[in-house]
Design an enzyme around this catalytic site. Structure first.
Site, PDB file in Angstrom:
ATOM      1  N   HIS A  84      -7.631 -14.729 -26.238  1.00 11.02           N
ATOM      2  CA  HIS A  84      -6.948 -16.084 -26.181  1.00 11.02           C
ATOM      3  C   HIS A  84      -8.149 -17.072 -27.099  1.00 11.02           C
ATOM      4  O   HIS A  84      -9.250 -16.861 -27.166  1.00 11.02           O
ATOM      5  CB  HIS A  84      -7.126 -16.742 -24.864  1.00 11.02           C
ATOM      6  CG  HIS A  84      -6.706 -16.148 -23.627  1.00 11.02           C
ATOM      7  ND1 HIS A  84      -7.295 -15.006 -23.089  1.00 11.02           N
ATOM      8  CD2 HIS A  84      -5.411 -16.056 -22.894  1.00 11.02           C
ATOM      9  CE1 HIS A  84      -6.503 -14.535 -22.060  1.00 11.02           C
ATOM     10  NE2 HIS A  84      -5.603 -15.265 -22.348  1.00 11.02           N
ATOM     11  N   ASP A 108     -11.072 -18.134 -25.405  1.00 10.71           N
ATOM     12  CA  ASP A 108     -12.156 -17.201 -25.321  1.00 10.71           C
ATOM     13  C   ASP A 108     -13.282 -17.322 -26.352  1.00 10.71           C
ATOM     14  O   ASP A 108     -14.436 -16.932 -26.191  1.00 10.71           O
ATOM     15  CB  ASP A 108     -11.436 -15.833 -25.234  1.00 10.71           C
ATOM     16  CG  ASP A 108     -10.504 -15.430 -24.350  1.00 10.71           C
ATOM     17  OD1 ASP A 108     -10.617 -16.159 -23.212  1.00 10.71           O
ATOM     18  OD2 ASP A 108      -9.783 -14.659 -24.578  1.00 10.71           O
TER      19      ASP A 108
END
Ligand SMILES: [Co+2]
Ligand SMILES: [Co+2]
Ligand SMILES: [Co+2]
Ligand SMILES: [Co+2]
Ligand SMILES: [Co+2]
Ligand SMILES: [Co+2]
Ligand SMILES: [Co+2]
Ligand SMILES: [Co+2]
Lengths: 434, 434, 434, 434
Positions: free
Chosen positions: C99, C102
């Site tokens: 993501h 992240d």
């Protein structure tokens, strides 16, 4: 010989590479695993009720199985006994288990039911002699007949308590006569549907009283087997008093019976109570009340007591590991409290379901034994708690007070640093034995 | 006065027809219900942690609440205390509850954490004096900090046990100093994630030892409040040792502490253990260990400890009915262990959530009291068990054996006829009081 | 080279008898299984979020992991990327997934967040070139930040919809730039906490609209990868709209997108929805929307999305069997959406968890492939339905009406006799391949 | 007149203060609530199966009820019909519902079963004429007999498909003849026990085909009632294809039948699927497939389809609120798919269970109607989404692309600030109408 299992051979061990459906691939009865033959570790028993008395009904449908012994007559009961012992021998299970209601027709009166049971017990005695198959445990069915709909020992009606006690006596007598190694109590109706009509305090006293009477009768008769309670959280009753091992332990302590009674732990009941099977086994061991197991497999998701034949070897390995850590069975054993799916109509299904279950148990036992012998898992566990074996740990367990702890933490500015629990690494280790 | 609750009035009773969001419709503190004012029945407490320390995170998202006291300083802790006591007064709750970690910043050392706590306790003492709000219970947070990740009393590292004991001492001291009426132990990390790395036997001994030390310290200090264990089956830990009331009872019996320790029962924890709230309350009453309640509402379906504010009056009525049957609270009370949904961002939400919860409790209490006073439900229950009060029932409980029961059933041809449990009729009856 | 994994060797295949923790016992990347190398069957990916962004918190406790890259700076993000690619290479996983949140620090503005992402994407591009590790899929985190607390596409505030769309564009751009083979949408906040404040009809339209925009952008950019929805019933949201495969299918049909979008099925999400993993896989295959899998293991009993590393080979065998029956992966793969237990603190734990998971997948794949090649299970299935391939069956599916059926049953006095479903026999058969 | 209900009076409305068990306290049939009499809102129906065909068995026990009509003869079926219509009149329910197997003895052949049904239908027709009680819906029992053990439409044996189709024809004919307002399909055996022996793709096609045939027959016969599918996730079958409303919708779309078929939503089935009842109702409304309801109450914790009589008014209020928001029933109604607890043996229990359920429905309806008329809840909902009615929201739904969103967010530096979802405040609001 009946012709129910016609064409089905006795099952023997052929080893892992066999592709014969009617052979064991792992269960080799005489093969020695950590010091004794597999058959003596596992002590397999077949359950009369699921295999011979259950007709395949579920909450939305009736009978699916079509068995020649499905009628409430003594002749049918005898045919059923013949077929049952044929199955025990085909499978080579050393034990069986039964409720009174599984084996004899219900009589019009208590006297007649008792007489029916006695006749069947005589037949069983002959068959036991003839075959060498033994009785792991007997028990009373105090839940199927409508008289028990509101409980047996815990019924609001004292007559039902008395009827239940009388019935238990007949079943203990049968167990003793047949050389049974345990007597089991499962309180399927000991609990409640709604608190609104329930006096939990009274019912608890009634249950304690009944258990005391059972223990007294054991001593009076000199029965050497174990008295076992089988915990279950619910089904058929919305709440059952013998919820799980921890609950049974509290109950036994309350009535001073913790040295007299042990537990028969069923995989499916552990799951229904929100535990793993191995949790219940380990807890019973730590509380000193481990007795026997009902092996099966529960659907994790439905909330029903599915009593399926077990097949997940990794899970079963963890269960037998706890059994081995408890020192193995003494009077207990591995009873298949497992039933065919209701679509499994054939005699072959009945045999193969047991073959698969026995093989999975054997595979699990062997993996568990290897893991225990290897010692790596226990070494890791011991290392994790090593601090408690040292002087400081021993002091904490025997001499410390909140104040001495406070003083020490302050004085030494203790600030514990956590260290890894290594769960995944240990899970990998377990997989190595499978 | 802080400005956090600016514009929000003190909540007063306006009666069922009020359409003022900021008023009680059922909770009328001085109104007498079966012999004493509602406030003395309910003994409401607000929980510091959910209302002032929780920032709105969930497993997939971080902080949503934006509170001026969210920083780990003493100034922030003082502001938090100011706001907290303002809320207690706005709501008119007579009690509050706290963990050490809710009220003081974590120090760099144990000594500093202790000093921080002592400073806040001094501030609390002043506020208690000034407002009349009292402490229902104190407790130690032995689960949030990473040092407790593998347990507090049951940690494999004895240093964590010592640190935990020292912390409990500081929290018991704070509770005593503030005139707290109970001291609570909730073992959020006392359990295990995986059996593979756990020595359940050791951990059980450690937990028993810690509890003995707590009881010893109570006696040594002359603390008159109750020591309460709060059962919970899981979350955060996969398996928690204090699973439910029955499990705690067995544990207390094992360590001989059943007369020293009672339980603080939370609605949500009852649900997670597969029980109803009223089951846990009734069982604790029958076992003689009922202490206090954490009132909230759990989602039945998610398996998470949702700690929602309660609102289902029919369910709450059944709970207060069991509380009243237990004789009501002595040291215990109704603690709102309930938190806002993380989308309920506003100060108004915090007040209104409590208003709704308090009103639902009051409605439940009134219905329960009416039902108990009316006596119809208890009369039905007593009638159902009447046979046990007669000579036959008493004999069964004191003199009978399996053999006498057998003889009697045979002789009298006893064949019990079941009679209706009348569940729906009783459910209808309950609805009449709502 | 960072020193995070110092001392940990690259993992290689040593075979089933190896007792080296840091070796594969089953995963032999180049070994051919039913026509292609295991690595091309399994297409393993590591998940950036669990391994590098999660800090070990749970609902009752904070960070347990102590990673040098835990700060919201670009330098930390770069260190994290270095460590991540080191792990990919140690494990030999050919893919990773991420993501936006992240991999880059959240910026003070959308512009800054976007710029941060772009910088990291440039770094990733270099690393991909250097290492040969590829991107299986990218995705946008539209659930962690408080702006998404009430949904992303389904937010009551159109600004959040717009913000979400803008974010998705940046993540699709990143995925395209990095050669990603799929783009995933998981709607963690697309659902509701309470129906009381929710307009389900509006939110459904909003969700459909967003998906159309994603599909349009795919076509506009010429992206050749698959668009995948990841179903989940709940957590964090009480009800999520993408409940399970069947629900997503209905949604896709409603918006005419069933040929544009497939599903990424997670084991844990299947369990939470009341299904087995293999059910969801089989259903997606039959509906023509099978895409990719998130491999992990969910606790069956807690109701939490536990995202554990998988280890139960029998269960995983059934999953890969359905994958193989679907023809295997095309753009999809096996992404480890699995996280360490929060007590597993060490760098070694992170490696070993993946090693165990990869090995279990490999063992499952091999068993599944053997079972499919052997053909016995498929032969049994085909035989069971053989009647449907005959003329009568084909007529029923194409020409019959209720009336013709009625006439035929009456005329021929059709009275179907059930035949065994042979479940236990088939379960035994499966165990033979393990 | 039979004497089954001897001494039980016709139930009439006496108002909330009545303490007569045999009276309505809330259900006042002619009382107008938001524009029409309560009886026309609620459209109550009694279910033949639970009240007259179920004998009280559960998975661990047999028959508890002792009814004079429990035998498989036409005379018994006629007595049963007499008693049933007496109950309908005592309760004043305007409708009833039945399966073929509830009302006629199973014949030795399909022809005989059909003839039996036709005879009973003639009797019903007379009774309908005589009493004014009407048929809400008819349905076929394609799950109890062992021939259906592996499914009806989805059976591996085409003969069972044909037999099922023929049976449906007879039940649709009966429904049409009796002026039934709907025809219901509940696929209790349409699903699987194990994927191992199941061809999900074939079974899906078979189910679609059968539904098409039903729809064709409806059109051919000119039946004006609705065709309704009743979703359920499991029980008796481990997995049922009609899992929940969303799943049925996808199925209908797949076969192009979404305008031909609606859903009959049962409270208990919603719970079993992990939803609330109101969720399923709201979703069906939004999807345009809301038809009718099966009112009952499911245990939240057991996983069994408990089919209890409903009694929790707050929960039922939320259900009727969604019904009212859907515009109320057209052909549908409130069918009590509810059964006595098996300990509730008496004729009085059967009446009182319905009385309590009808009263709880009436109370829920009145609260829901007041809440909807008052408009506060809808006003709050509308306000929350107001942004979507403005130009920006409309643009997003019709014209925007990921790129235009990206450009706008960047240009305007959009950074959405979350606002409170006010859940507790709305929950308080709901409680105000109770
Ligand atoms: Co058992
Ligand atoms: Co069981
Ligand atoms: Co609590
Ligand atoms: Co809680
Ligand atoms: Co995932
Ligand atoms: Co997950
Ligand atoms: Co129904
Ligand atoms: Co139902």
């Amino acid at each position: 010989m009946t012709d129910f299992f016609k064409g089905i051979p006795a099952i023997t061990y052929e080893g892992p590479d066999s592709d014969n459906d009617f052979a064991f691939r792992h269960y080799n009865p005489e093969e020695v695993v950590t010091g004794k033959p597999m058959k003596d570790h596992l002590r397999f028993a077949a359950a009369y009720w699921h295999s011979f008395a259950w007709s395949g009904g579920d909450p939305f449908g009736g009978q699916t199985f079509d068995r020649p012994w499905f009628s409430e007559t003594m002749d049918a009961a005898k045919l059923k006994a013949d077929v049952a012992f044929e199955m025990f021998q085909i499978l080579g299970v050393p034990y069986f288990c039964f409720h009174d209601a599984d084996v004899r027709p219900e009589g019009a009166t208590f006297a007649e039911s008792t007489k029916n049971l006695e006749q069947i017990v005589d037949i069983f005695a002959e068959k036991i002699d003839a075959t060498g198959v033994k009785l792991l445990w007997g028990t009373a069915n105090l839940f199927s007949h409508r008289r028990f709909m509101s409980g047996a020992a815990t019924n609001p009606d004292p007559d039902v308590f008395a009827y239940s006690a009388a019935t238990i006596k007949t079943c203990m007598d049968a167990t003793i006569k047949l050389g049974g190694e345990n007597y089991v109590l499962w309180g399927g109706r000991e609990g409640y549907e709604t608190l609104l009509n329930t006096d939990m305090g009274r019912e608890r006293q009634q249950a304690g009283r009944m258990l005391q009477m059972v223990v007294d009768y054991k001593h009076k008769t000199g029965f050497k087997g174990a008295i076992l309670i089988e915990p279950k959280p619910q089904e058929p009753t919305k709440h059952q008093y013998d919820y799980d091992v921890a609950t049974v332990y509290g109950f036994l302590k309350d009535f001073g019976l913790e040295d007299e009674v042990q537990v028969n732990i069923e995989q499916g009941h552990a799951i229904l109570a929100g535990h793993t099977f191995e949790h219940e086994l380990a807890l019973a061991r730590e509380l000193g009340i481990f007795g026997s197991i009902d092996m099966n497999r529960n659907d994790y998701q439905s909330g029903w007591d599915t009593d399926q034949f077990p097949n997940n070897v990794p899970e079963m390995t963890l269960a037998y590991y706890e059994v081995l850590r408890a020192g193995g069975f003494t009077t207990g054993g591995t009873n298949f409290d497992a039933k065919l799916r209701r679509q499994s109509l054939d005699a072959e299904d009945l045999i193969l379901a047991h073959v698969g279950g026995m093989d999975a148990c054997a595979a699990g036992l062997k993996a568990a034994a290897a893991m225990l012998e290897d010692g790596k898992l226990e070494a890791a566990r011991d290392a994790r708690y090593a601090g408690w074996d040292a002087a400081q740990g021993q002091d904490l367990l025997t001499k410390a007070t909140l104040e001495t702890c406070f003083d020490n933490v302050l004085r030494d500015n203790i600030s514990p640093e956590p260290c890894s629990g290594r769960q995944e690494r240990l899970e990998n280790l377990v997989n190595r034995y499978l």
